[in-house]
Design a protein around this motif. Structure first.
Motif, PDB file in Angstrom:
ATOM      1  N   MET A 122       0.825  -1.203   0.000  1.00  0.00           N
ATOM      2  CA  MET A 122       0.000   0.000   0.000  1.00  0.00           C
ATOM      3  C   MET A 122       0.865   1.261   0.000  1.00  0.00           C
ATOM      4  SD  MET A 122      -1.196   2.550   2.301  1.00  0.00           S
ATOM      5  CE  MET A 122      -0.689   1.796   3.799  1.00  0.00           C
ATOM      6  N   VAL A 123       1.935   1.271   0.789  1.00  0.00           N
ATOM      7  CA  VAL A 123       2.810   2.444   0.842  1.00  0.00           C
ATOM      8  C   VAL A 123       3.484   2.665  -0.509  1.00  0.00           C
ATOM      9  CG1 VAL A 123       4.929   3.361   1.864  1.00  0.00           C
ATOM     10  CG2 VAL A 123       3.172   2.372   3.328  1.00  0.00           C
ATOM     11  N   PHE A 124       4.021   1.603  -1.111  1.00  0.00           N
ATOM     12  CA  PHE A 124       4.694   1.749  -2.404  1.00  0.00           C
ATOM     13  C   PHE A 124       3.710   2.147  -3.501  1.00  0.00           C
ATOM     14  CE2 PHE A 124       8.287  -0.047  -0.345  1.00  0.00           C
ATOM     15  CZ  PHE A 124       9.385   0.269  -1.138  1.00  0.00           C
ATOM     16  N   ALA A 125       2.510   1.573  -3.501  1.00  0.00           N
ATOM     17  CA  ALA A 125       1.506   1.933  -4.506  1.00  0.00           C
ATOM     18  C   ALA A 125       1.066   3.381  -4.344  1.00  0.00           C
ATOM     19  CB  ALA A 125       0.310   0.994  -4.411  1.00  0.00           C
ATOM     20  N   THR A 126       0.949   3.844  -3.115  1.00  0.00           N
ATOM     21  CA  THR A 126       0.541   5.228  -2.867  1.00  0.00           C
ATOM     22  C   THR A 126       1.634   6.204  -3.274  1.00  0.00           C
ATOM     23  OG1 THR A 126      -0.843   4.485  -1.035  1.00  0.00           O
ATOM     24  CG2 THR A 126      -0.314   6.819  -1.112  1.00  0.00           C
ATOM     25  N   VAL A 127       2.877   5.905  -2.945  1.00  0.00           N
ATOM     26  CA  VAL A 127       3.988   6.766  -3.367  1.00  0.00           C
ATOM     27  C   VAL A 127       4.081   6.784  -4.889  1.00  0.00           C
ATOM     28  CG1 VAL A 127       6.501   7.021  -3.322  1.00  0.00           C
ATOM     29  CG2 VAL A 127       5.263   6.553  -1.215  1.00  0.00           C
ATOM     30  N   GLY A 128       3.883   5.635  -5.509  1.00  0.00           N
ATOM     31  CA  GLY A 128       3.879   5.575  -6.968  1.00  0.00           C
ATOM     32  C   GLY A 128       2.760   6.401  -7.567  1.00  0.00           C
ATOM     33  N   SER A 129       1.593   6.367  -6.958  1.00  0.00           N
ATOM     34  CA  SER A 129       0.468   7.175  -7.446  1.00  0.00           C
ATOM     35  C   SER A 129       0.751   8.666  -7.293  1.00  0.00           C
ATOM     36  CB  SER A 129      -0.807   6.811  -6.694  1.00  0.00           C
ATOM     37  OG  SER A 129      -1.174   5.490  -6.956  1.00  0.00           O
ATOM     38  N   ALA A 130       1.381   9.042  -6.187  1.00  0.00           N
ATOM     39  CA  ALA A 130       1.744  10.452  -5.993  1.00  0.00           C
ATOM     40  C   ALA A 130       2.778  10.889  -7.031  1.00  0.00           C
ATOM     41  CB  ALA A 130       2.281  10.668  -4.581  1.00  0.00           C
ATOM     42  N   LEU A 131       3.757  10.038  -7.292  1.00  0.00           N
ATOM     43  CA  LEU A 131       4.746  10.353  -8.338  1.00  0.00           C
ATOM     44  C   LEU A 131       4.078  10.418  -9.709  1.00  0.00           C
ATOM     45  CD1 LEU A 131       7.776   8.161  -7.213  1.00  0.00           C
ATOM     46  CD2 LEU A 131       7.561  10.652  -7.083  1.00  0.00           C
ATOM     47  N   GLY A 132       3.120   9.527  -9.943  1.00  0.00           N
ATOM     48  CA  GLY A 132       2.390   9.543 -11.204  1.00  0.00           C
ATOM     49  C   GLY A 132       1.591  10.818 -11.388  1.00  0.00           C
ATOM     50  N   LEU A 133       1.000  11.312 -10.305  1.00  0.00           N
ATOM     51  CA  LEU A 133       0.281  12.581 -10.364  1.00  0.00           C
ATOM     52  C   LEU A 133       1.229  13.715 -10.727  1.00  0.00           C
ATOM     53  CD1 LEU A 133      -2.394  14.157  -9.743  1.00  0.00           C
ATOM     54  CD2 LEU A 133      -1.523  14.419  -7.436  1.00  0.00           C
ATOM     55  N   LEU A 134       2.396  13.709 -10.129  1.00  0.00           N
ATOM     56  CA  LEU A 134       3.398  14.728 -10.418  1.00  0.00           C
ATOM     57  C   LEU A 134       3.865  14.646 -11.870  1.00  0.00           C
ATOM     58  CD1 LEU A 134       4.865  16.984  -8.890  1.00  0.00           C
ATOM     59  CD2 LEU A 134       6.652  15.351  -8.356  1.00  0.00           C
ATOM     60  N   VAL A 135       4.099  13.426 -12.359  1.00  0.00           N
ATOM     61  CA  VAL A 135       4.510  13.232 -13.754  1.00  0.00           C
ATOM     62  C   VAL A 135       3.428  13.741 -14.702  1.00  0.00           C
ATOM     63  CG1 VAL A 135       4.911  11.447 -15.509  1.00  0.00           C
ATOM     64  CG2 VAL A 135       6.114  11.337 -13.339  1.00  0.00           C
TER      65      VAL A 135
END
Length: 177
Positions: A122-135
């Motif tokens: 969950m932590v890695f998926a959430t950080v990935g989603s936040a990075l994806g939003l930034l991208v």
């Protein structure tokens, strides 16, 4: 560990909440300069991560135990708003970014989608989603900057051409699937 990094990259690029689910578009449309994009991305990422952790724990220890799944979305929205107000109060700043992050549909979608994972996933998926939003915000800002420097019909300037640019970038991301 390899599985977690695959989940991180997959959440950021392949399953990007903005580009594939059309969530969090307010931040992407409103991104005008690099500093604002970075601030919005960081604020939304912080709210997203803390809300996802709290929602994950509530789902596991309260919602499932009491069989109140019908209140899940309402509880998650309240958690998102509470986390945003908490950080706004801690920073003692009157910044709109936290309120946008609290009401961002991408934050709610990540909370809803990531409750089925283990804590680490969950932590890695959430950080990935936040990075994806930034991208996605940087991609859209770059596309809009390029478009604004070209000759566009007056009727297409502003929001119409931004929506068209978003559609083109979104189609390009679907090539990853």
């Amino acid at each position: 560990m390899k599985e977690l990094f695959t989940l991180l990259i997959g959440s950021a690029l392949v399953n990007n909440v903005v580009l594939t689910k059309a969530c969090g578009l307010t931040n992407a449309i409103d991104s005008s300069n690099n500093k604002k994009i970075l601030n919005d991305g960081i604020y939304t990422g912080i709210v997203m991560l803390l809300s996802a952790v709290i929602c994950w724990a509530l789902q596991l220890y309260v919602i499932d135990k009491l069989s109140i799944g019908y209140l899940q979305t309402l509880i998650y929205v309240l958690i998102n708003v509470a986390v945003a107000y908490l950080f706004k109060g801690l920073l003692k700043k009157n910044c709109v970014e936290f309120m946008l992050a609290a009401l961002n549909s991408a934050v709610l979608l990540v909370c809803l989608n990531n409750v089925s994972y283990t804590f680490g996933q969950m932590v890695f998926a959430t950080v990935g989603s936040a990075l994806g939003l930034l991208v996605a915000m940087y991609l859209y800002a770059g596309a809009v900057h390029k478009i604004n420097n070209n000759h566009i019909l007056k009727s297409f300037r502003g929001l119409p051409i931004q929506i068209l640019a978003m559609a083109i970038v979104t189609l390009a991301v679907f090539a990853f699937k």
